[in-house]
Write a protein that holds these residues in place. Structure first.
Motif, PDB file in Angstrom:
ATOM      1  N   MET A   1       0.848  -1.181   0.000  1.00 53.19           N
ATOM      2  CA  MET A   1       0.000   0.000   0.000  1.00 53.19           C
ATOM      3  C   MET A   1       0.892   1.242   0.000  1.00 53.19           C
ATOM      4  N   THR A   2       0.548   2.204  -0.792  1.00 55.37           N
ATOM      5  CA  THR A   2       1.332   3.435  -0.873  1.00 55.37           C
ATOM      6  C   THR A   2       0.824   4.434   0.139  1.00 55.37           C
ATOM      7  N   GLY A   3       1.625   5.478   0.379  1.00 62.91           N
ATOM      8  CA  GLY A   3       1.262   6.503   1.358  1.00 62.91           C
ATOM      9  C   GLY A   3       0.316   7.525   0.775  1.00 62.91           C
ATOM     10  N   LEU A   4       0.048   8.520   1.568  1.00 60.41           N
ATOM     11  CA  LEU A   4      -0.838   9.597   1.151  1.00 60.41           C
ATOM     12  C   LEU A   4      -0.105  10.550   0.223  1.00 60.41           C
ATOM     13  N   LEU A   5      -0.837  11.104  -0.725  1.00 60.75           N
ATOM     14  CA  LEU A   5      -0.257  12.076  -1.642  1.00 60.75           C
ATOM     15  C   LEU A   5       0.080  13.347  -0.865  1.00 60.75           C
ATOM     16  N   GLY A   6       1.319  13.776  -0.942  1.00 56.52           N
ATOM     17  CA  GLY A   6       1.733  14.966  -0.210  1.00 56.52           C
ATOM     18  C   GLY A   6       2.125  14.657   1.224  1.00 56.52           C
ATOM     19  N   GLY A   7       1.959  13.433   1.642  1.00 58.95           N
ATOM     20  CA  GLY A   7       2.332  13.056   3.008  1.00 58.95           C
ATOM     21  C   GLY A   7       1.578  13.884   4.035  1.00 58.95           C
ATOM     22  N   TRP A   8       2.284  14.245   5.068  1.00 54.20           N
ATOM     23  CA  TRP A   8       1.663  15.034   6.140  1.00 54.20           C
ATOM     24  C   TRP A   8       1.344  16.449   5.687  1.00 54.20           C
ATOM     25  N   TRP A   9       2.038  16.932   4.649  1.00 54.77           N
ATOM     26  CA  TRP A   9       1.718  18.259   4.124  1.00 54.77           C
ATOM     27  C   TRP A   9       0.317  18.266   3.534  1.00 54.77           C
ATOM     28  N   GLY A  10      -0.035  17.190   2.858  1.00 55.03           N
ATOM     29  CA  GLY A  10      -1.389  17.071   2.302  1.00 55.03           C
ATOM     30  C   GLY A  10      -2.439  17.039   3.397  1.00 55.03           C
ATOM     31  N   VAL A  11      -2.145  16.291   4.469  1.00 58.10           N
ATOM     32  CA  VAL A  11      -3.078  16.220   5.595  1.00 58.10           C
ATOM     33  C   VAL A  11      -3.187  17.583   6.274  1.00 58.10           C
ATOM     34  N   ALA A  12      -2.065  18.278   6.435  1.00 58.18           N
ATOM     35  CA  ALA A  12      -2.075  19.608   7.058  1.00 58.18           C
ATOM     36  C   ALA A  12      -2.867  20.600   6.208  1.00 58.18           C
ATOM     37  N   ALA A  13      -2.696  20.560   4.879  1.00 55.75           N
ATOM     38  CA  ALA A  13      -3.450  21.457   3.992  1.00 55.75           C
ATOM     39  C   ALA A  13      -4.941  21.157   4.081  1.00 55.75           C
ATOM     40  N   PHE A  14      -5.292  19.870   4.126  1.00 56.87           N
ATOM     41  CA  PHE A  14      -6.688  19.478   4.262  1.00 56.87           C
ATOM     42  C   PHE A  14      -7.267  20.014   5.578  1.00 56.87           C
ATOM     43  N   CYS A  15      -6.532  19.860   6.673  1.00 51.88           N
ATOM     44  CA  CYS A  15      -7.005  20.353   7.981  1.00 51.88           C
ATOM     45  C   CYS A  15      -7.144  21.876   7.988  1.00 51.88           C
ATOM     46  N   ALA A  16      -6.229  22.564   7.308  1.00 55.23           N
ATOM     47  CA  ALA A  16      -6.310  24.032   7.245  1.00 55.23           C
ATOM     48  C   ALA A  16      -7.561  24.469   6.481  1.00 55.23           C
ATOM     49  N   VAL A  17      -7.842  23.822   5.363  1.00 53.82           N
ATOM     50  CA  VAL A  17      -9.041  24.163   4.588  1.00 53.82           C
ATOM     51  C   VAL A  17     -10.294  23.843   5.390  1.00 53.82           C
ATOM     52  N   LEU A  18     -10.286  22.716   6.089  1.00 53.44           N
ATOM     53  CA  LEU A  18     -11.428  22.332   6.913  1.00 53.44           C
ATOM     54  C   LEU A  18     -11.646  23.339   8.051  1.00 53.44           C
ATOM     55  N   ALA A  19     -10.556  23.821   8.652  1.00 54.74           N
ATOM     56  CA  ALA A  19     -10.668  24.822   9.719  1.00 54.74           C
ATOM     57  C   ALA A  19     -11.225  26.145   9.184  1.00 54.74           C
ATOM     58  N   LEU A  20     -10.775  26.556   7.996  1.00 54.39           N
ATOM     59  CA  LEU A  20     -11.299  27.787   7.394  1.00 54.39           C
ATOM     60  C   LEU A  20     -12.782  27.661   7.068  1.00 54.39           C
ATOM     61  N   LEU A  21     -13.184  26.498   6.563  1.00 54.56           N
ATOM     62  CA  LEU A  21     -14.598  26.267   6.273  1.00 54.56           C
ATOM     63  C   LEU A  21     -15.421  26.319   7.553  1.00 54.56           C
ATOM     64  N   ALA A  22     -14.932  25.681   8.606  1.00 51.97           N
ATOM     65  CA  ALA A  22     -15.657  25.692   9.884  1.00 51.97           C
ATOM     66  C   ALA A  22     -15.765  27.107  10.436  1.00 51.97           C
ATOM     67  N   ARG A  23     -14.680  27.892  10.331  1.00 57.68           N
ATOM     68  CA  ARG A  23     -14.715  29.278  10.815  1.00 57.68           C
ATOM     69  C   ARG A  23     -15.742  30.113  10.044  1.00 57.68           C
ATOM     70  N   GLU A  24     -15.768  29.929   8.733  1.00 56.83           N
ATOM     71  CA  GLU A  24     -16.719  30.673   7.900  1.00 56.83           C
ATOM     72  C   GLU A  24     -18.158  30.290   8.238  1.00 56.83           C
ATOM     73  N   LEU A  25     -18.406  29.005   8.433  1.00 59.86           N
ATOM     74  CA  LEU A  25     -19.759  28.552   8.780  1.00 59.86           C
ATOM     75  C   LEU A  25     -20.188  29.071  10.148  1.00 59.86           C
TER      76      LEU A  25
END
Length: 138
Positions: free
Chosen positions: A1-25
């Motif tokens: 099985m291969t890892g995630l695309l972007g590694g932890w940077w991808g996960v961090a970017a996803f969490c940042a976008v999710l946090a911005l969406l939650a703040r806006e909502l």
């Protein structure tokens, strides 16, 4: 099985976008910003679509990994369908942004029209100046 695309940077970017969406909502639900109902719906849908696209991009190596018993053509069709759905979701997010801009433009036009109606017209200025001149004569 291969890892995630972007590694932890991808996960961090996803969490940042999710946090911005939650703040806006949260800001929209609290009433901190003046949004129409349509803007709230469009922004929420756009945010969910962006989060979905990011999830698909980050987890693509896991989902698209070679499976035993799947032919090369089947794997290619799966990959084409996967990225087609991802592209469709990204296109829908762009459409949501365009709809939001249209709503902002309509709101700006409405406020500008209301402001124009509430300001003094040239007739009002003449009438007020005429009253002032009559008051100076007496």
């Amino acid at each position: 099985m291969t890892g995630l695309l972007g590694g932890w940077w991808g996960v961090a970017a996803f969490c940042a976008v999710l946090a911005l969406l939650a703040r806006e909502l949260i800001r929209a639900l609290r009433g901190d910003v003046m949004l129409t109902v349509r803007q709230k719906v469009v922004r929420s849908m756009g945010g969910v679509l962006i989060v979905g696209v990011m999830l698909m991009a980050v987890f693509s190596p896991v989902v698209l990994a070679r499976r035993p018993g799947v032919s090369r053509i089947g794997a290619d069709v799966l990959e084409l369908g996967y990225w087609g759905i991802c592209l469709g979701m990204a296109s829908m997010a762009v459409l949501m942004a365009i709809l939001d801009l249209g709503e902002i433009s309509r709101e700006f036009t409405r406020v500008r029209k209301d402001l124009r109606r509430s300001t003094l017209t040239p007739e009002d200025v003449q009438r007020l100046l005429g009253k002032q001149d009559k008051g100076d004569e007496g």
